[in-house]
Design a protein around this motif. Structure first.
Motif, mmCIF file in Angstrom:
data_model
loop_
_atom_site.group_PDB
_atom_site.id
_atom_site.type_symbol
_atom_site.label_atom_id
_atom_site.label_comp_id
_atom_site.label_asym_id
_atom_site.label_seq_id
_atom_site.Cartn_x
_atom_site.Cartn_y
_atom_site.Cartn_z
ATOM 1 N N ASN A 204 -5.256 1.125 -9.339
ATOM 2 C CA ASN A 204 -6.046 1.781 -8.283
ATOM 3 C C ASN A 204 -5.144 2.575 -7.343
ATOM 4 O O ASN A 204 -5.480 3.685 -6.930
ATOM 5 N N GLN A 205 -3.997 2.010 -6.985
ATOM 6 C CA GLN A 205 -3.057 2.705 -6.103
ATOM 7 C C GLN A 205 -2.505 3.959 -6.782
ATOM 8 O O GLN A 205 -2.388 5.006 -6.158
ATOM 9 N N ASP B 230 0.805 -1.222 0.000
ATOM 10 C CA ASP B 230 0.000 0.000 0.000
ATOM 11 C C ASP B 230 0.837 1.270 0.000
ATOM 12 O O ASP B 230 0.340 2.342 -0.315
ATOM 13 N N TRP C 6 3.923 5.390 -4.357
ATOM 14 C CA TRP C 6 2.923 5.414 -5.423
ATOM 15 C C TRP C 6 2.822 6.782 -6.093
ATOM 16 O O TRP C 6 2.397 6.889 -7.236
ATOM 17 N N GLN D 270 -5.220 6.574 -6.739
ATOM 18 C CA GLN D 270 -5.444 7.058 -5.381
ATOM 19 C C GLN D 270 -4.387 8.082 -4.987
ATOM 20 O O GLN D 270 -4.691 9.063 -4.308
ATOM 21 N N TYR E 74 -4.963 -3.674 -9.115
ATOM 22 C CA TYR E 74 -4.551 -3.142 -7.805
ATOM 23 C C TYR E 74 -3.571 -1.995 -7.985
ATOM 24 O O TYR E 74 -3.724 -0.933 -7.364
ATOM 25 N N CYS E 75 -2.569 -2.187 -8.834
ATOM 26 C CA CYS E 75 -1.559 -1.142 -9.055
ATOM 27 C C CYS E 75 -2.178 0.105 -9.667
ATOM 28 O O CYS E 75 -1.858 1.231 -9.269
#
Length: 182
Positions: free
Chosen positions: A168-169, A109, A125, A172, A165-166
């Motif tokens: 979305n990160q 995360d 990120w 975000q 997932y990546c």
């Protein structure tokens, strides 16, 4: 290829400049040519992890034998060339040995932690533009137009959920990026 080139050049120089041992130089030159053809024809075989150390040890044995024989015969030039070549092959044996520790890429995360061999080990990120995992290769594109691409030996991840997932990160953390870029 360095050993083959050293054999060819040393043999050629001995043939041309040393009238007492031209047959010896011709043999060294011929062995260098054979080694060049072998390496070029069977490149993937020669650099495989099982064959490469055996091949290097064989090269080291030949180079050391030639260095010792040259020293015993008091041939300065061949002794110097093959002593330096032996030292280079010893270094190559050390440098090319496989590591017992596997390199790992950790995605969590907070960001992506790259292996120890990377210049910057941790990339948050906010610095990542996108991540792709295709055919056992991970590609991480960064916001500064640089990227990292690595082959994964044990890719136990399905690429679609991983890439989702990546993505979305990245989305975000997109609003938290620095805005002072030119």
């Amino acid at each position: 290829m360095v050993s083959a080139l050293a054999f060819i050049l040393a043999g050629l120089i001995i043939v041309v400049y040393n009238y007492t041992i031209p047959w010896w130089g011709a043999g060294i030159m011929l062995s260098g040519i054979v080694l060049t053809v072998l390496v070029m024809a069977k490149n993937k075989w020669v650099i495989s992890h099982k064959i490469n150390p055996v091949f290097r040890i064989g090269e080291l044995g030949v180079a050391l034998s030639l260095a010792i024989y040259s020293i015993l015969q008091q041939w300065k030039f061949p002794a110097l060339i093959f002593s330096v070549l032996s030292a280079a092959i010893l270094f190559a044996l050390y440098w090319e040995k496989p590591s017992a520790q596997k390199l790992a890429i950790i995605v969590d995360d907070e960001g992506i932690k790259l292996p120890e061999t990377s210049r910057r080990r941790f990339r948050p990120w906010t610095e990542i533009e996108n991540v792709l995992l295709r055919f056992g290769t991970i590609t991480v594109n960064f916001t500064d137009n640089s990227f990292v691409q690595m082959d994964l030996v044990d890719a136990n991840t399905d690429n679609i959920p991983f890439e989702t997932y990546c993505a979305n990160q990245v989305e975000q953390f997109r609003s938290k990026r620095r805005n002072d870029d030119w």
